[in-house]
Write a protein that holds these residues in place. Structure first.
Motif, PDB file in Angstrom:
ATOM      1  N   ARG A  39      -5.144  12.771   1.937  1.00  0.00           N
ATOM      2  CA  ARG A  39      -4.002  11.620   2.095  1.00  0.00           C
ATOM      3  C   ARG A  39      -4.634  10.580   1.116  1.00  0.00           C
ATOM      4  N   CYS A  40      -3.687  10.214   0.181  1.00  0.00           N
ATOM      5  CA  CYS A  40      -4.214   9.275  -0.857  1.00  0.00           C
ATOM      6  C   CYS A  40      -3.344   7.948  -0.589  1.00  0.00           C
ATOM      7  N   LEU A  41      -4.258   6.744  -0.382  1.00  0.00           N
ATOM      8  CA  LEU A  41      -3.732   5.623  -0.417  1.00  0.00           C
ATOM      9  C   LEU A  41      -4.261   4.638  -1.494  1.00  0.00           C
ATOM     10  N   ARG A  42      -3.182   3.961  -2.268  1.00  0.00           N
ATOM     11  CA  ARG A  42      -3.504   3.073  -3.125  1.00  0.00           C
ATOM     12  C   ARG A  42      -2.680   1.698  -3.305  1.00  0.00           C
ATOM     13  N   PHE A  43      -3.153   0.771  -3.848  1.00  0.00           N
ATOM     14  CA  PHE A  43      -2.561  -0.655  -3.925  1.00  0.00           C
ATOM     15  C   PHE A  43      -2.736  -1.141  -5.202  1.00  0.00           C
ATOM     16  N   VAL A  71       0.870  -1.231  -0.006  1.00  0.00           N
ATOM     17  CA  VAL A  71       0.070  -0.048  -0.005  1.00  0.00           C
ATOM     18  C   VAL A  71       0.782   1.198  -0.041  1.00  0.00           C
ATOM     19  N   HIS A  72       0.763   2.139  -0.956  1.00  0.00           N
ATOM     20  CA  HIS A  72       1.400   3.383  -1.121  1.00  0.00           C
ATOM     21  C   HIS A  72       0.506   4.430  -0.580  1.00  0.00           C
ATOM     22  N   ILE A  73       1.167   5.246   0.436  1.00  0.00           N
ATOM     23  CA  ILE A  73       0.338   6.517   1.098  1.00  0.00           C
ATOM     24  C   ILE A  73       1.068   7.710   0.819  1.00  0.00           C
ATOM     25  N   GLU A  74       0.399   8.536   0.090  1.00  0.00           N
ATOM     26  CA  GLU A  74       1.071   9.987  -0.198  1.00  0.00           C
ATOM     27  C   GLU A  74       0.169  11.024   0.187  1.00  0.00           C
ATOM     28  N   GLY A  75       0.707  12.252   0.625  1.00  0.00           N
ATOM     29  CA  GLY A  75       0.057  13.294   0.898  1.00  0.00           C
ATOM     30  C   GLY A  75      -0.387  13.275   2.378  1.00  0.00           C
ATOM     31  N   GLN A  76      -1.070  14.468   2.392  1.00  0.00           N
ATOM     32  CA  GLN A  76      -1.688  14.435   4.167  1.00  0.00           C
ATOM     33  C   GLN A  76      -2.807  15.346   3.935  1.00  0.00           C
ATOM     34  N   GLY A  77      -3.663  15.276   5.122  1.00  0.00           N
ATOM     35  CA  GLY A  77      -4.840  15.776   5.333  1.00  0.00           C
ATOM     36  C   GLY A  77      -5.776  15.113   6.190  1.00  0.00           C
ATOM     37  N   GLU A  78      -6.890  15.668   6.542  1.00  0.00           N
ATOM     38  CA  GLU A  78      -7.794  14.999   7.378  1.00  0.00           C
ATOM     39  C   GLU A  78      -8.633  13.783   6.886  1.00  0.00           C
ATOM     40  N   GLN A  79      -8.800  13.779   5.589  1.00  0.00           N
ATOM     41  CA  GLN A  79      -9.435  12.721   5.010  1.00  0.00           C
ATOM     42  C   GLN A  79      -8.582  11.796   4.358  1.00  0.00           C
TER      43      GLN A  79
END
Length: 293
Positions: free
Chosen positions: A65-69, A30-38
Motif C-alpha cells: 500500500r503506497c502513500l505519497r504527498f 495524500v494519495h493512497i494506491e495499491g494494497q498489502g499488509e504494509q
C-alpha cells in the motif's frame, strides 16, 4: 511545543478504476494506491512533488500500500512561509496516523524527505517499521562528512543552498527565476515547475527561519534500514564511517547505484527491484511466525 495534528477527511478519487484514494490531512493531499499488509510512506525533497515517485508506486503498489504527498509549501498554491521542524513532524504523524492507524509504516525518503523522516523516526519510532533512504545519509553535514567532501565540495554545497535560501527570501518572479535556473542546472526532474517558495527548508537551515533546525546530529536507525545512493556526484551527503556503522546494524544494508542525485528517476528499475527484494526480506518468515504462535 509540537503542533496539534491537523484534521483530516477522506474523499473518493476521481478515477476509482485506478484504485486510488485521496486523504486530506490539514491541507495536505495524500494519495493512497495499491494494497498489502504494509504501508509505504514516500517523502520527497527539493524541488519535487509526490509525482517524483511515479515509477516506484507503479512497481510496488501491486504488493504494498503506497502513500505519497507533496510537502507543505511545495504544492502549487501553497503559501511560501517557512515551516518549523515540529510542524513538519506533526504533519507526518497526522498523515501516518490517519492512513495507517495502529500499524507502523515503512518510510521511503529522498533529499529533504530523509532529514524530515529521520527526525520523525527519532520522535515516533513506534510508528516506523523500516526505512528506505535515498542519497542523504544520517550524518549529512557532520564533521566526518565535511572532511570527505573537502573544501571544494563544502563550498559547492554552501553556494547552492544559500542561493536557494536567498531566492526564497527574494520571492516573486525574480526568486522563482533564480530557483528555476538552479534546478535546471542540476537537471532536476521538475525543474520547469520549481518555485522560490520551495526553498523554505534552506531558509530554515541557514537563516534560522521558523526557529531553525538546530545543530545537525547523526541518525542511526532503531529499525531495519536500506540506504541507496548514486555514485555520479561531485560529493556525497554521508561519510564512509556512517555507511560502515549502518551496514553493521542488524537488518540494515547499503546499495550504491550508477546514478546522480535522483536515483529513483535515473535508475528506477534497479531501485524498484532493490526495494522490493529488501522489503520481502523484512517480512516475517512462516517458521518464525509459527514459533511465536
Amino acid at each position: 511545543m509540537t503542533p496539534a495534528p491537523p484534521a483530516c477527511h477522506v474523499q473518493p478519487a476521481a478515477t476509482p478504476a485506478a484504485a486510488i484514494s485521496v486523504l486530506e490531512v490539514g491541507g495536505v493531499t495524500v494519495h493512497i494506491e495499491g494494497q498489502g499488509e504494509q504501508t509505504l510512506v514516500f517523502v520527497h525533497g527539493w524541488p519535487d512533488s509526490h509525482q517524483v515517485w511515479d515509477s516506484q508506486v507503479a512497481a510496488l503498489s501491486a504488493s504494498w500500500r503506497c502513500l505519497r504527498f507533496t510537502l507543505p509549501g511545495f504544492a502549487p498554491g501553497d503559501d511560501g512561509r517557512a515551516r518549523s521542524l515540529d510542524e513538519i513532524v506533526a504533519t507526518l504523524l497526522a498523515v501516518v496516523d490517519a492512513a495507517s492507524p495502529g500499524q507502523p509504516v515503512v518510510l521511503v525518503l529522498h533529499d529533504w524527505g530523509c532529514f524530515f523522516g529521520y527526525r520523525f523516526a527519532e520522535r515516533h519510532g513506534d510508528r516506523v517499521r523500516a526505512i528506505v533512504a535515498i542519497d542523504i545519509g544520517g550524518d549529512a553535514g557532520s564533521r566526518a562528512n565535511r572532511a570527505e567532501m573537502g573544501w571544494r565540495g563544502q563550498a559547492g554545497a554552501l553556494a547552492y543552498q544559500l542561493t536557494l535560501a536567498l531566492a526564497w527570501r527574494l520571492g516573486g518572479r525574480a526568486g522563482d527565476a533564480v530557483a528555476r535556473a538552479l534546478a535546471g542546472a542540476f537537471r532536476a526532474p521538475a525543474a520547469g515547475e520549481t518555485r522560490a517558495a520551495m526553498g523554505w527548508p534552506y531558509a530554515v537551515q541557514w537563516f534560522g527561519a521558523a526557529g531553525g533546525f538546530g545543530r545537525p546530529r547523526v541518525f542511526l536507525p532503531q529499525c531495519p534500514m536500506l540506504y541507496v545512493y548514486g555514485t555520479r556526484k561531485p560529493f556525497m551527503f554521508h561519510s564512509r564511517r556512517w555507511l560502515e556503522r549502518l551496514q553493521a546494524s542488524p537488518g540494515c544494508g547499503v546499495l550504491a547505484l550508477d546514478a546522480g542525485h535522483w536515483v529513483m528517476i535515473q535508475q528506477g528499475p534497479a531501485l524498484n527491484a532493490a526495494i522490493a527484494g529488501w522489503l520481502d526480506a523484512q517480512r516475517p518468515q512462516p517458521a518464525a511466525m509459527a514459533a511465536r504462535a
